[in-house]
Scaffold this motif. Structure first.
Motif, short mmCIF file in Angstrom:
data_model
loop_
_atom_site.label_atom_id
_atom_site.label_comp_id
_atom_site.label_asym_id
_atom_site.label_seq_id
_atom_site.Cartn_x
_atom_site.Cartn_y
_atom_site.Cartn_z
N UNK A 105 0.88 -1.16 0.00
CA UNK A 105 0.00 0.00 0.00
C UNK A 105 0.92 1.21 0.00
N UNK A 106 0.73 2.10 -0.98
CA UNK A 106 1.61 3.26 -1.10
C UNK A 106 0.79 4.54 -1.23
N UNK A 107 1.36 5.62 -0.69
CA UNK A 107 0.72 6.92 -0.73
C UNK A 107 1.48 7.92 -1.59
N UNK A 108 2.72 7.57 -2.00
CA UNK A 108 3.51 8.48 -2.83
C UNK A 108 4.17 7.69 -3.97
N UNK A 109 4.48 8.39 -5.05
CA UNK A 109 5.16 7.75 -6.17
C UNK A 109 6.56 7.31 -5.77
N UNK A 110 7.22 8.09 -4.95
CA UNK A 110 8.56 7.72 -4.47
C UNK A 110 8.53 6.39 -3.73
N UNK A 111 7.54 6.22 -2.86
CA UNK A 111 7.42 4.96 -2.11
C UNK A 111 7.07 3.80 -3.03
N UNK A 112 6.21 4.02 -4.01
CA UNK A 112 5.85 2.98 -4.96
C UNK A 112 7.10 2.50 -5.71
N UNK A 113 7.89 3.42 -6.20
CA UNK A 113 9.09 3.05 -6.96
C UNK A 113 10.13 2.38 -6.07
N UNK A 114 10.20 2.77 -4.81
CA UNK A 114 11.11 2.12 -3.87
C UNK A 114 10.71 0.65 -3.66
#
Length: 124
Positions: A105-114
């Motif tokens: 579950x992600x709230x930011x694009x940075x976290x998704x890509x990480x």
């Protein structure tokens, strides 16, 4: 690409925070574009019917299914700040995890890509 906070608080971003997107649809469009640019194939679960008909799916299914060779699969649930997964979504997440799949579950694009980069490294 919108910037994101350096640290993601446990449980997501508060409603007062911003992930740089006015809507989850805009977040999802950038997520798909960025993942595909990194070599992932991405299936979006709910985009609407091309013929205007109803769309039926299991309640709570995650927003995106991303995969790449060899045998690397990642389910992704995208959320706007202040939003959390529903009970139905949490049930689907538990089923996927019990079957050995990764769901994030992600709230930011940075976290998704990480998360995507971690998965790529873990499953070369």
């Amino acid at each position: 690409m919108p910037s994101a906070p350096a640290a993601l608080p446990s449980g997501g971003l508060p409603r007062s925070a911003s992930n740089g997107y006015a809507s989850e649809a805009a977040f999802q469009a950038d997520a798909v574009r960025e993942l595909e640019a990194r070599g992932w194939t991405v299936w979006q679960m709910f985009l609407g019917s091309t013929r205007g008909g109803s769309i039926w799916a299991t309640k709570g299914i995650p927003d995106l299914l991303a995969f790449r060779a060899p045998r690397t699969l990642l389910w992704l649930e995208l959320k706007q700040p202040g939003n959390r997964p529903s009970e139905a979504q949490l049930e689907r997440h538990a089923e996927l995890r019990a079957a050995g799949f990764r769901i994030a579950v992600v709230w930011t694009l940075t976290d998704l890509l990480s998360v995507a980069d971690e998965e790529r490294i873990a499953c070369p």
